[in-house]
Design a protein around this motif. Structure first.
Motif, PDB file in Angstrom:
ATOM      1  N   LEU A   1      -9.176  30.955  25.700  1.00  0.00           N
ATOM      2  CA  LEU A   1     -10.452  31.517  26.154  1.00  0.00           C
ATOM      3  C   LEU A   1     -10.751  32.846  25.453  1.00  0.00           C
ATOM      4  CD1 LEU A   1     -10.216  30.715  29.982  1.00  0.00           C
ATOM      5  CD2 LEU A   1     -11.879  29.770  28.360  1.00  0.00           C
ATOM      6  N   ALA A   2      -9.724  33.677  25.269  1.00  0.00           N
ATOM      7  CA  ALA A   2      -9.908  34.953  24.576  1.00  0.00           C
ATOM      8  C   ALA A   2     -10.270  34.721  23.108  1.00  0.00           C
ATOM      9  CB  ALA A   2      -8.629  35.790  24.689  1.00  0.00           C
ATOM     10  N   TYR A   3      -9.639  33.700  22.507  1.00  0.00           N
ATOM     11  CA  TYR A   3      -9.917  33.369  21.101  1.00  0.00           C
ATOM     12  C   TYR A   3     -11.367  32.908  20.957  1.00  0.00           C
ATOM     13  CZ  TYR A   3      -9.132  31.387  16.445  1.00  0.00           C
ATOM     14  OH  TYR A   3      -9.191  31.108  15.108  1.00  0.00           O
ATOM     15  N   GLU A   4     -11.783  32.048  21.875  1.00  0.00           N
ATOM     16  CA  GLU A   4     -13.167  31.551  21.826  1.00  0.00           C
ATOM     17  C   GLU A   4     -14.164  32.695  22.007  1.00  0.00           C
ATOM     18  OE1 GLU A   4     -16.022  28.417  24.236  1.00  0.00           O
ATOM     19  OE2 GLU A   4     -14.886  29.990  25.247  1.00  0.00           O
ATOM     20  N   LYS A   5     -13.869  33.633  22.915  1.00  0.00           N
ATOM     21  CA  LYS A   5     -14.774  34.753  23.162  1.00  0.00           C
ATOM     22  C   LYS A   5     -14.939  35.603  21.895  1.00  0.00           C
ATOM     23  CE  LYS A   5     -15.597  38.697  26.228  1.00  0.00           C
ATOM     24  NZ  LYS A   5     -15.958  39.602  25.107  1.00  0.00           N
ATOM     25  N   ASN A   6     -13.833  35.800  21.177  1.00  0.00           N
ATOM     26  CA  ASN A   6     -13.897  36.588  19.948  1.00  0.00           C
ATOM     27  C   ASN A   6     -14.782  35.906  18.907  1.00  0.00           C
ATOM     28  OD1 ASN A   6     -13.033  38.769  18.181  1.00  0.00           O
ATOM     29  ND2 ASN A   6     -11.835  37.217  17.105  1.00  0.00           N
ATOM     30  N   ILE A   7     -14.615  34.596  18.752  1.00  0.00           N
ATOM     31  CA  ILE A   7     -15.442  33.839  17.802  1.00  0.00           C
ATOM     32  C   ILE A   7     -16.906  33.864  18.226  1.00  0.00           C
ATOM     33  CG2 ILE A   7     -15.891  31.554  16.819  1.00  0.00           C
ATOM     34  CD1 ILE A   7     -13.400  32.816  15.720  1.00  0.00           C
ATOM     35  N   ARG A   8     -17.133  33.727  19.541  1.00  0.00           N
ATOM     36  CA  ARG A   8     -18.510  33.713  20.061  1.00  0.00           C
ATOM     37  C   ARG A   8     -19.188  35.063  19.824  1.00  0.00           C
ATOM     38  NH1 ARG A   8     -20.916  30.550  24.175  1.00  0.00           N
ATOM     39  NH2 ARG A   8     -18.876  29.669  24.720  1.00  0.00           N
ATOM     40  N   ASP A   9     -18.429  36.167  20.043  1.00  0.00           N
ATOM     41  CA  ASP A   9     -19.001  37.506  19.838  1.00  0.00           C
ATOM     42  C   ASP A   9     -19.369  37.733  18.367  1.00  0.00           C
ATOM     43  OD1 ASP A   9     -18.709  38.047  22.499  1.00  0.00           O
ATOM     44  OD2 ASP A   9     -16.855  39.212  22.283  1.00  0.00           O
ATOM     45  N   LEU A  10     -18.511  37.276  17.459  1.00  0.00           N
ATOM     46  CA  LEU A  10     -18.794  37.414  16.030  1.00  0.00           C
ATOM     47  C   LEU A  10     -20.027  36.609  15.635  1.00  0.00           C
ATOM     48  CD1 LEU A  10     -15.238  37.250  14.397  1.00  0.00           C
ATOM     49  CD2 LEU A  10     -16.792  39.202  14.412  1.00  0.00           C
ATOM     50  N   ALA A  11     -20.134  35.390  16.176  1.00  0.00           N
ATOM     51  CA  ALA A  11     -21.280  34.533  15.863  1.00  0.00           C
ATOM     52  C   ALA A  11     -22.569  35.145  16.382  1.00  0.00           C
ATOM     53  CB  ALA A  11     -21.063  33.141  16.460  1.00  0.00           C
ATOM     54  N   LYS A  12     -22.494  35.732  17.577  1.00  0.00           N
ATOM     55  CA  LYS A  12     -23.672  36.367  18.161  1.00  0.00           C
ATOM     56  C   LYS A  12     -24.118  37.577  17.354  1.00  0.00           C
ATOM     57  CE  LYS A  12     -25.418  38.167  22.564  1.00  0.00           C
ATOM     58  NZ  LYS A  12     -25.062  38.462  23.981  1.00  0.00           N
ATOM     59  N   LYS A  13     -23.125  38.367  16.922  1.00  0.00           N
ATOM     60  CA  LYS A  13     -23.436  39.550  16.127  1.00  0.00           C
ATOM     61  C   LYS A  13     -24.037  39.162  14.780  1.00  0.00           C
ATOM     62  CE  LYS A  13     -21.284  43.745  14.239  1.00  0.00           C
ATOM     63  NZ  LYS A  13     -20.014  44.485  14.054  1.00  0.00           N
ATOM     64  N   ALA A  14     -23.468  38.111  14.164  1.00  0.00           N
ATOM     65  CA  ALA A  14     -23.969  37.659  12.865  1.00  0.00           C
ATOM     66  C   ALA A  14     -25.390  37.123  12.986  1.00  0.00           C
ATOM     67  CB  ALA A  14     -23.052  36.589  12.298  1.00  0.00           C
ATOM     68  N   ALA A  15     -25.676  36.439  14.083  1.00  0.00           N
ATOM     69  CA  ALA A  15     -27.016  35.872  14.274  1.00  0.00           C
ATOM     70  C   ALA A  15     -28.066  36.953  14.448  1.00  0.00           C
ATOM     71  CB  ALA A  15     -27.013  34.949  15.498  1.00  0.00           C
ATOM     72  N   GLY A  16     -27.645  38.147  14.850  1.00  0.00           N
ATOM     73  CA  GLY A  16     -28.594  39.228  15.083  1.00  0.00           C
ATOM     74  C   GLY A  16     -28.930  40.045  13.859  1.00  0.00           C
ATOM     75  N   GLN A  17     -28.293  39.752  12.711  1.00  0.00           N
ATOM     76  CA  GLN A  17     -28.578  40.519  11.500  1.00  0.00           C
ATOM     77  C   GLN A  17     -29.958  40.158  10.960  1.00  0.00           C
ATOM     78  OE1 GLN A  17     -26.276  42.901  10.777  1.00  0.00           O
ATOM     79  NE2 GLN A  17     -25.405  42.037  12.641  1.00  0.00           N
ATOM     80  N   SER A  18     -30.675  41.192  10.509  1.00  0.00           N
ATOM     81  CA  SER A  18     -32.051  40.992  10.067  1.00  0.00           C
ATOM     82  C   SER A  18     -32.151  40.505   8.627  1.00  0.00           C
ATOM     83  CB  SER A  18     -32.833  42.311  10.195  1.00  0.00           C
ATOM     84  OG  SER A  18     -32.217  43.337   9.434  1.00  0.00           O
ATOM     85  N   SER A  19     -31.070  40.655   7.844  1.00  0.00           N
ATOM     86  CA  SER A  19     -31.124  40.237   6.450  1.00  0.00           C
ATOM     87  C   SER A  19     -29.727  39.908   5.956  1.00  0.00           C
ATOM     88  CB  SER A  19     -31.723  41.340   5.575  1.00  0.00           C
ATOM     89  OG  SER A  19     -30.855  42.457   5.549  1.00  0.00           O
ATOM     90  N   CYS A  20     -29.675  39.258   4.793  1.00  0.00           N
ATOM     91  CA  CYS A  20     -28.385  38.927   4.186  1.00  0.00           C
ATOM     92  C   CYS A  20     -27.630  40.199   3.846  1.00  0.00           C
ATOM     93  CB  CYS A  20     -28.623  38.081   2.945  1.00  0.00           C
ATOM     94  SG  CYS A  20     -27.107  37.596   2.084  1.00  0.00           S
ATOM     95  N   LYS A  21     -28.355  41.221   3.373  1.00  0.00           N
ATOM     96  CA  LYS A  21     -27.727  42.482   3.003  1.00  0.00           C
ATOM     97  C   LYS A  21     -27.092  43.145   4.213  1.00  0.00           C
ATOM     98  CE  LYS A  21     -28.603  46.915   0.774  1.00  0.00           C
ATOM     99  NZ  LYS A  21     -29.622  47.770   0.124  1.00  0.00           N
TER     100      LYS A  21
END
Length: 310
Positions: free
Chosen positions: A36-56
């Protein structure tokens, strides 16, 4: 969602983020809590990446994860760069010169941007501001500390540097960032910018009056330098560090590797220089042809240049 799959009992994660499905093995997880902790870490990274406004922005915020780099303190960067493999091993003189130039940039960052401590935090705008400064004003730390005659002296630099000097500062800084790019997790080099054009190098030969003036003012220190320079065309450093092992009195030739270029050269010499060298050798118990010059050049090379200019 966490579930156990396969006969090996591996934990797998699966979730949706911004319409995209993420799934995989929870590596190293031996129980549900760890999974569960491993999944949460992956989920947090995915959420953060999805919030980026550009590739840069994505690359900038995830460059440590992408490159595997870590924090490299600015203050330690130059010494750390010396540990990296290079095509050519620099001399102690070259290392000291580059250490001084990169140290000037560190002083600039320390005063102008004190919050920036690590190499990866330096941005192109900081590098551009520094290079623009030295192009207009010379080095940032304009007080030079040096030793002469056992004393520590200081002098202020006020002259505008040549294009070559400015480019040397830029290349010295660029080299450190390039050598430590993987360690620091750098995506690009902030000093990757256009350099100044080379200035036309025009040098006027000494006039007869100037040569006469030099001749009349030679002393025990400068006379050997000028004698060897005139008869061999060696540079100041090569003359100061010339050893008896470099001189073949049977074939009347000097064989030496140039300190600046690393290129081996053979220089034949005539009978007058041979007699002068034999006279020096008869009164010498040192490996160096000019032991006093060698000692000063290794400890304080600017001291040799100062006496020549005087």
């Amino acid at each position: 969602m966490i579930r156990i799959r396969g006969t090996a009992g591996e934990y797998h994660y699966e979730f949706m983020q911004s319409g995209k499905r993420y799934y995989g093995v929870c590596e190293g997880c031996t129980n549900e809590r760890a999974a569960l902790a491993y999944e949460k870490n992956i989920r947090d990274l995915a959420k953060k990446a999805a919030g980026q406004s550009s590739c840069k922005a994505l690359i900038e915020n995830f460059k440590k994860e992408l490159s595997g780099g870590g924090d490299v303190p600015l203050a330690d960067a130059y010494e750390l760069s010396l540990q990296k493999p290079r095509r050519r091993i620099p001399s102690e003189k070259v290392k000291a010169r580059k250490r001084e130039m990169f140290g000037d940039f560190v002083s600039f960052m320390r005063e102008r941007y004190p919050d920036i401590k690590n190499l990866a935090a330096v941005q192109p705008k900081h590098a551009e501001e520094y290079i623009s400064y030295i192009r207009q004003n010379g080095r940032f730390q304009n007080t030079i500390v040096y030793s002469r005659g056992g004393k520590t002296l200081k002098r202020e630099t006020t002259s505008t540097p040549s294009n070559k000097t400015v480019n040397d500062y830029q290349m010295a800084c660029s080299e450190v960032f390039k050598l430590l790019s993987r360690d620091a997790g750098l995506i690009d080099n902030p000093f990757d910018m256009p350099k100044l054009k080379k200035e036309s190098d025009t040098r006027e030969a000494f006039s007869e009056e100037e040569l006469k003036l030099i001749h009349e003012n030679l002393d025990d220190f400068t006379r050997p330098l000028f004698t060897l320079a005139i008869t061999t065309a060696l540079r100041e450093g090569d003359i100061c560090l010339l050893e008896w092992s470099n001189i073949d009195f049977t074939e009347n030739v000097i064989r030496v590797r140039m300190h600046k270029t690393g290129r081996p050269v053979e220089i034949p010499f005539a009978e007058p220089l041979k007699n002068y060298l034999l006279e020096l050798k008869a009164n010498s118990n040192s490996a160096y042809v000019l032991p006093d010059h060698a000692k000063m050049y290794r400890k304080n090379p600017s001291g040799v240049s100062y006496r020549v200019k005087q």
